[in-house]
Design a protein around this motif. Sequence first.
Motif, mmCIF file in Angstrom:
data_model
loop_
_atom_site.group_PDB
_atom_site.id
_atom_site.type_symbol
_atom_site.label_atom_id
_atom_site.label_comp_id
_atom_site.label_asym_id
_atom_site.label_seq_id
_atom_site.Cartn_x
_atom_site.Cartn_y
_atom_site.Cartn_z
ATOM 1 N N VAL A 128 0.833 -1.205 0.000
ATOM 2 C CA VAL A 128 0.000 0.000 0.000
ATOM 3 C C VAL A 128 0.869 1.257 0.000
ATOM 4 N N LEU A 129 1.939 1.267 0.810
ATOM 5 C CA LEU A 129 2.815 2.443 0.875
ATOM 6 C C LEU A 129 3.510 2.703 -0.463
ATOM 7 N N VAL A 130 3.983 1.662 -1.098
ATOM 8 C CA VAL A 130 4.675 1.825 -2.381
ATOM 9 C C VAL A 130 3.705 2.320 -3.440
ATOM 10 N N ILE A 131 2.510 1.770 -3.474
ATOM 11 C CA ILE A 131 1.516 2.226 -4.452
ATOM 12 C C ILE A 131 1.177 3.693 -4.213
ATOM 13 N N ALA A 132 1.004 4.076 -2.948
ATOM 14 C CA ALA A 132 0.704 5.475 -2.624
ATOM 15 C C ALA A 132 1.835 6.394 -3.070
#
Length: 405
Positions: free
Chosen positions: A131-135
Amino acid sequence: MSDVGGAATVLGPVSRVRLHDLIRRPDGAEWIVGRRETRTFVAVPEEGIKVIQLLERGLSVGECSERLMTETGEEVDVADFVHDLIALGFVAETDGRPVDADTVRPPTLPRLRAEHVRFLLSPWLPLLPVVLVIAALVTLIRHPELTPSYHDLLWSDRGSVVILSGAVVGWSIVLLHELAHLAVARATGVPGRIGFGTRLQFLVVQTDISGIELSSRRHRLTAYLAGIVVNLVGAAGAVLLLPVTVPGSAVHRLLAATVLWALLPLTFQLMVFMRTDVYFVLQDLTGCRDLYGDGRAHARHLARRLLRREGPAADPSRTLPPTERRAVRIYSTVLVVGTALCLAGLALFTVPADVRLVVRAVAELRAPHTGPDLADALLTLGSLAAIHVLWLTTRWRNRRARRPS
């Protein structure tokens, strides 16, 4: 014969041995067996596991031989196998006499117990870094001007500030990277130990998680990839903070540099010819026992064959299973080409850059200078000298530790 308590040990049919606590798991037609305390692990055939099981039940050497003859119809040299176990440090006592124990190196952070970090093995935890990388990617797509470039690494006009800030932040990320390996391994019951090492011209921090081989594949891959995930999370976190800082400010430039300091080491991880994290993933997925060692042996064979010192029959990879043999031969090409390119990069880029830094620092010392100029030159020379001395001492110490006594 083996040395026990400084004397040669002769095992007879009535000899009994007590083994250390050994862990094991099946691996194809063989078993992986070892001691986590000494981080020693070997592959043994099915007959070897049967001998270990019988010895653990208290049977003598002769009784083990008779039992195996009855069950399999084959004669097994149990005494010779026990001598091998003694050499590996797997035997605690023979006939009531203690065997000289190998020095057990203490693990890093011994107070960190498996129950403290068991949550790292949750199958749902990987969703958080995803989720953090996608954000972070969405942020860069919406604000492409925030994408860091190599100019962000030179965020100060003074070389000493760039070197010191890179060292502090970069080595902090490295430490977190290695702690991630250690924590995941510790969650599976593997002690783990962090220390310095060398890979060709590179000084590295590495984590010995020997024993993870006996865990499930999901846990093994989690341990191998944990450090890379930390780097990605660090870079993603810095990207997400960039929009809330003032462009051009010291904080903004430092965050941009942090993104690169977190991501650039991942290019090193792709250098599988130096046994990086990705190498261990590759070795696991291909089912190879020692991809690096077998690949190097095959490369040496090809070199000798080109020099007409060996024939095709001397190829050590011929004894490997077909799938493993194919992987080893491909890897040997990657090993040779990658090593050659890496050393070429050292000669063409790294050495000239270091020389230029030294020449510039010496020029600052010889010319009239202010206090900051003098400090900049001394810190630059001191940092470069410390890195190279540490590389040399680490390489010497590790080579000495591997040398047979």
